[in-house]
Scaffold this motif. Structure first.
Motif, PDB file in Angstrom:
ATOM      1  N   ASP A  65       0.805  -1.220   0.000  1.00 45.88           N
ATOM      2  CA  ASP A  65       0.000   0.000   0.000  1.00 45.88           C
ATOM      3  C   ASP A  65       0.839   1.271   0.000  1.00 45.88           C
ATOM      4  N   PRO A  68       2.302   2.721  -4.324  1.00 47.64           N
ATOM      5  CA  PRO A  68       1.390   2.636  -5.475  1.00 47.64           C
ATOM      6  C   PRO A  68       2.009   3.139  -6.776  1.00 47.64           C
ATOM      7  N   MET A  69       2.851   4.174  -6.686  1.00 49.35           N
ATOM      8  CA  MET A  69       3.459   4.742  -7.894  1.00 49.35           C
ATOM      9  C   MET A  69       4.408   3.745  -8.560  1.00 49.35           C
ATOM     10  N   GLY A  72       2.510   0.640  -9.788  1.00 50.24           N
ATOM     11  CA  GLY A  72       1.653   0.936 -10.928  1.00 50.24           C
ATOM     12  C   GLY A  72       2.432   1.105 -12.214  1.00 50.24           C
ATOM     13  N   GLN A 124      -6.910   6.679 -18.310  1.00 53.01           N
ATOM     14  CA  GLN A 124      -8.066   6.109 -17.597  1.00 53.01           C
ATOM     15  C   GLN A 124      -7.738   4.803 -16.880  1.00 53.01           C
ATOM     16  N   GLN A 126      -5.447   4.432 -14.771  1.00 57.11           N
ATOM     17  CA  GLN A 126      -5.105   4.821 -13.395  1.00 57.11           C
ATOM     18  C   GLN A 126      -4.152   3.800 -12.755  1.00 57.11           C
ATOM     19  N   TRP A 127      -3.065   3.549 -13.443  1.00 53.41           N
ATOM     20  CA  TRP A 127      -2.119   2.532 -12.995  1.00 53.41           C
ATOM     21  C   TRP A 127      -1.614   2.768 -11.577  1.00 53.41           C
ATOM     22  N   THR A 128      -1.436   4.012 -11.204  1.00 52.74           N
ATOM     23  CA  THR A 128      -0.858   4.304  -9.889  1.00 52.74           C
ATOM     24  C   THR A 128      -1.911   4.472  -8.795  1.00 52.74           C
ATOM     25  N   SER A 129      -3.153   4.212  -9.124  1.00 53.84           N
ATOM     26  CA  SER A 129      -4.222   4.319  -8.141  1.00 53.84           C
ATOM     27  C   SER A 129      -4.496   2.974  -7.481  1.00 53.84           C
ATOM     28  N   ALA A 130      -4.839   3.022  -6.206  1.00 54.92           N
ATOM     29  CA  ALA A 130      -5.170   1.792  -5.482  1.00 54.92           C
ATOM     30  C   ALA A 130      -6.526   1.244  -5.931  1.00 54.92           C
ATOM     31  N   GLU A 131      -7.316   2.071  -6.595  1.00 54.77           N
ATOM     32  CA  GLU A 131      -8.646   1.664  -7.057  1.00 54.77           C
ATOM     33  C   GLU A 131      -8.754   1.852  -8.566  1.00 54.77           C
ATOM     34  N   ALA A 132      -7.848   1.239  -9.280  1.00 59.92           N
ATOM     35  CA  ALA A 132      -7.880   1.312 -10.748  1.00 59.92           C
ATOM     36  C   ALA A 132      -9.145   0.627 -11.260  1.00 59.92           C
TER      37      ALA A 132
END
Length: 229
Positions: A65, A68-69, A72, A124, A126-132
């Motif tokens: 967690d 993420p960057m 991702g 879209q 959102q590779w670096t998002s925890a909720e892709a």
């Protein structure tokens, strides 16, 4: 314990495929098929390293967690490298079976690969998002799955038609890799334990590389008149 086991597995995997790939490249000596397969193995290992190395670090420090960057971006690079992997595997097929009249097939392969890479690069995802979003994970894998199915069909048909024992199970390694990969893409967020399927998926790719490496060794042996180094 899980972090240690996964780390050891990933290190062994990366070292195995990259080492075998480098050996095939260095010993190809004009053998196009061995060179292609070697490059393919290195692309596989190097591409996966962009995701696995940050993952190993995260597992053994603060946890997934907190990165993420890196994770991702690593997934993005791995997705692109896997696409290149299948393009190279297609060219191995062309070379091994001396395929002719494949212009349309080649166009289809490159069109699917280009579409896959284009979809992977869309913000879209959102590779670096925890909720892709799952929708884009499915979307970008449609041309990837089509590329896989095409490759499976080519190897299955050609190996059967030529009674090619060395590459006789190549099609199955690709089938298994997708069978283990698809549930992870679709349901891993809901059922985290499905992430364990990435282990047999990885082993399927190791099998793919081993098939190429063993055949490369056999081809080298014949080229040298049956003498070892």
């Amino acid at each position: 314990m899980r972090a240690i086991m996964e780390t050891v597995f990933d290190i062994l995997y990366l070292l195995t495929v990259i080492t075998l790939g480098v050996r095939m490249i260095r010993r190809a000596k004009g053998d196009k098929q061995s060179l292609l397969f070697g490059v393919m193995a290195v692309v596989l290992g190097a591409g996966d390293a962009f995701h696995l190395v940050p993952r190993m670090y995260a597992l053994n420090t603060l946890g997934l967690d907190h990165f993420p960057m890196a994770l991702g971006i690593g997934k993005l690079i791995t997705s692109i490298s896997m696409t290149v992997f299948y393009v190279l595997l297609y060219h191995v097929w062309q070379t091994r079976y001396a395929a002719h009249g494949t212009r349309g097939m080649t166009i289809a392969v490159y069109a699917l690969a280009t579409l896959r890479i284009f979809l992977c690069l869309l913000p879209q995802n959102q590779w670096t998002s925890a909720e892709a979003p799952l929708s884009y994970a499915i979307l970008r894998n449609i041309p990837f799955a089509a590329l896989g199915i095409l490759t499976i069909a080519l190897y299955f048909r050609s190996a059967r038609a030529t009674t090619d024992k060395a590459f006789g199970w190549m099609w199955l390694t690709i089938v298994l890799s997708f069978l283990f990969y698809i549930p992870v893409v679709l349901f891993a967020d809901l059922i985290p334990a499905l992430g364990l399927l990435m282990i047999p998926k990885t082993l399927a790719y190791v099998w793919t590389v081993m098939i190429g490496y063993r055949d490369s060794q056999a081809r080298l042996f014949k080229l040298r008149g049956g003498t070892q180094d």
